[in-house]
Scaffold this motif. Structure first.
Motif, PDB file in Angstrom:
ATOM      1  N   TYR A  13       0.845  -1.190   0.000  1.00 59.72           N
ATOM      2  CA  TYR A  13       0.000   0.000   0.000  1.00 59.72           C
ATOM      3  C   TYR A  13       0.881   1.240   0.000  1.00 59.72           C
ATOM      4  O   TYR A  13       1.937   1.264   0.643  1.00 59.72           O
ATOM      5  CB  TYR A  13      -0.903   0.025   1.246  1.00 59.72           C
ATOM      6  CG  TYR A  13      -1.624   1.343   1.403  1.00 59.72           C
ATOM      7  CD1 TYR A  13      -2.858   1.546   0.805  1.00 59.72           C
ATOM      8  CD2 TYR A  13      -1.058   2.396   2.120  1.00 59.72           C
ATOM      9  CE1 TYR A  13      -3.506   2.762   0.912  1.00 59.72           C
ATOM     10  CE2 TYR A  13      -1.700   3.620   2.238  1.00 59.72           C
ATOM     11  CZ  TYR A  13      -2.919   3.796   1.634  1.00 59.72           C
ATOM     12  OH  TYR A  13      -3.557   4.999   1.736  1.00 59.72           O
ATOM     13  N   LYS A  14       0.408   2.294  -0.689  1.00 58.01           N
ATOM     14  CA  LYS A  14       1.126   3.565  -0.687  1.00 58.01           C
ATOM     15  C   LYS A  14       0.128   4.708  -0.861  1.00 58.01           C
ATOM     16  O   LYS A  14      -0.771   4.643  -1.699  1.00 58.01           O
ATOM     17  CB  LYS A  14       2.136   3.569  -1.834  1.00 58.01           C
ATOM     18  CG  LYS A  14       2.994   4.817  -1.924  1.00 58.01           C
ATOM     19  CD  LYS A  14       4.187   4.564  -2.830  1.00 58.01           C
ATOM     20  CE  LYS A  14       4.098   5.316  -4.116  1.00 58.01           C
ATOM     21  NZ  LYS A  14       5.235   5.125  -4.986  1.00 58.01           N
ATOM     22  N   ASP A  15       0.287   5.761  -0.021  1.00 49.32           N
ATOM     23  CA  ASP A  15      -0.495   6.984  -0.207  1.00 49.32           C
ATOM     24  C   ASP A  15       0.004   7.712  -1.447  1.00 49.32           C
ATOM     25  O   ASP A  15       1.207   7.758  -1.703  1.00 49.32           O
ATOM     26  CB  ASP A  15      -0.309   7.941   0.978  1.00 49.32           C
ATOM     27  CG  ASP A  15      -1.128   7.578   2.202  1.00 49.32           C
ATOM     28  OD1 ASP A  15      -2.044   6.742   2.099  1.00 49.32           O
ATOM     29  OD2 ASP A  15      -0.843   8.139   3.288  1.00 49.32           O
ATOM     30  N   LEU A  16      -0.923   8.281  -2.188  1.00 50.45           N
ATOM     31  CA  LEU A  16      -0.608   9.188  -3.279  1.00 50.45           C
ATOM     32  C   LEU A  16      -1.148  10.561  -2.899  1.00 50.45           C
ATOM     33  O   LEU A  16      -1.995  10.678  -2.011  1.00 50.45           O
ATOM     34  CB  LEU A  16      -1.258   8.719  -4.585  1.00 50.45           C
ATOM     35  CG  LEU A  16      -0.868   7.339  -5.097  1.00 50.45           C
ATOM     36  CD1 LEU A  16      -1.674   6.993  -6.346  1.00 50.45           C
ATOM     37  CD2 LEU A  16       0.615   7.276  -5.381  1.00 50.45           C
ATOM     38  N   LYS A  17      -0.703  11.573  -3.581  1.00 48.01           N
ATOM     39  CA  LYS A  17      -1.142  12.938  -3.271  1.00 48.01           C
ATOM     40  C   LYS A  17      -2.669  13.041  -3.250  1.00 48.01           C
ATOM     41  O   LYS A  17      -3.250  13.673  -2.366  1.00 48.01           O
ATOM     42  CB  LYS A  17      -0.556  13.914  -4.291  1.00 48.01           C
ATOM     43  CG  LYS A  17      -0.966  15.348  -4.053  1.00 48.01           C
ATOM     44  CD  LYS A  17      -0.369  16.276  -5.087  1.00 48.01           C
ATOM     45  CE  LYS A  17      -0.883  17.689  -4.877  1.00 48.01           C
ATOM     46  NZ  LYS A  17      -0.450  18.591  -5.930  1.00 48.01           N
ATOM     47  N   ALA A  18      -3.326  12.411  -4.212  1.00 42.69           N
ATOM     48  CA  ALA A  18      -4.779  12.522  -4.319  1.00 42.69           C
ATOM     49  C   ALA A  18      -5.475  11.169  -4.219  1.00 42.69           C
ATOM     50  O   ALA A  18      -6.540  10.956  -4.779  1.00 42.69           O
ATOM     51  CB  ALA A  18      -5.154  13.207  -5.623  1.00 42.69           C
ATOM     52  N   GLY A  19      -4.862  10.231  -3.506  1.00 42.79           N
ATOM     53  CA  GLY A  19      -5.481   8.913  -3.380  1.00 42.79           C
ATOM     54  C   GLY A  19      -4.516   7.901  -2.813  1.00 42.79           C
ATOM     55  O   GLY A  19      -3.767   8.198  -1.888  1.00 42.79           O
ATOM     56  N   ALA A  20      -4.540   6.707  -3.408  1.00 43.05           N
ATOM     57  CA  ALA A  20      -3.688   5.628  -2.911  1.00 43.05           C
ATOM     58  C   ALA A  20      -3.461   4.604  -4.010  1.00 43.05           C
ATOM     59  O   ALA A  20      -4.132   4.619  -5.043  1.00 43.05           O
ATOM     60  CB  ALA A  20      -4.339   4.968  -1.700  1.00 43.05           C
ATOM     61  N   GLU A  21      -2.503   3.713  -3.745  1.00 39.19           N
ATOM     62  CA  GLU A  21      -2.235   2.648  -4.705  1.00 39.19           C
ATOM     63  C   GLU A  21      -1.898   1.355  -3.990  1.00 39.19           C
ATOM     64  O   GLU A  21      -1.404   1.360  -2.858  1.00 39.19           O
ATOM     65  CB  GLU A  21      -1.117   3.019  -5.679  1.00 39.19           C
ATOM     66  CG  GLU A  21       0.276   2.848  -5.168  1.00 39.19           C
ATOM     67  CD  GLU A  21       1.349   3.120  -6.226  1.00 39.19           C
ATOM     68  OE1 GLU A  21       1.080   3.812  -7.232  1.00 39.19           O
ATOM     69  OE2 GLU A  21       2.470   2.633  -6.032  1.00 39.19           O
TER      70      GLU A  21
END
Length: 185
Positions: free
Chosen positions: A135-143
């Motif tokens: 799991y990884k946070d993205l600026k406008a969401g996640a992946e």
């Protein structure tokens, strides 16, 4: 003319030229089931069922599916990066499904896309540790990044991604991990 039309319809119905019975969709694979539906109908059904599984707005987000040689990357990105609530809900959902998937629980995708979704049975049958999901946070969401050394599971992930792309319509796009349409963190 009216009598001819009625007679023709009765003939077609009795000889199998027109279906007098509803189709048994439970015995169809995902592709066959999708072929029986108008594209808009399938998309509407998936969006409706998605509301019961995904806490964020499907219309406010874009699902991005990028295939890799070892699996793939799934991102959910909020279209308006300033929508903090949608970003929070997206991250919450992806963390939750990561934990579920690592336990072999793919009930969410099953409820949204159906039991016969391509690739899903192989993913459900995977043994713990066969697929790594990061799991990884993205600026406008996640992946979520899916990785496996098992070529059959890589194929299952790719089939699963393709089915999601088809089922989410305009709310999903294909991406390429690390470039192209994949959003940068």
């Amino acid at each position: 003319m009216f009598k001819t039309t009625i007679a023709s319809l009765l003939f077609l119905t009795c000889t199998g030229g027109a279906s007098a019975q509803a189709m048994d969709h439970s015995r169809m694979d995902h592709g066959a089931h999708m072929a029986t539906q108008a594209p808009g109908q399938r998309l509407a059904e998936v969006a409706q069922r998605g509301k019961d599984v995904m806490p964020f707005s499907l219309a406010a987000t874009t699902h991005i599916f990028g295939k890799t040689g070892q699996g793939g990357v799934q991102q959910v990105v909020v279209k308006n990066a300033n929508d903090a609530e949608q970003v929070r809900l997206t991250r919450l959902h992806l963390r939750e499904i990561r934990d579920q998937f690592l336990k072999g629980d793919f009930s969410g995708p099953t409820r949204i896309h159906g039991q016969d979704m391509p690739g899903l049975s192989a993913l459900k049958a995977a043994h713990p540790g066969q697929i790594t999901i990061d799991y990884k946070d993205l600026k406008a969401g996640a992946e979520l990044s899916y990785t496996t050394a098992d070529v059959d599971l890589v194929s299952a992930l790719h089939q699963w991604f393709d089915a999601q792309l088809a089922d989410h319509g305009k709310d999903a796009i294909a991406g390429h991990a690390g470039h192209g349409n994949m959003k940068k963190p």
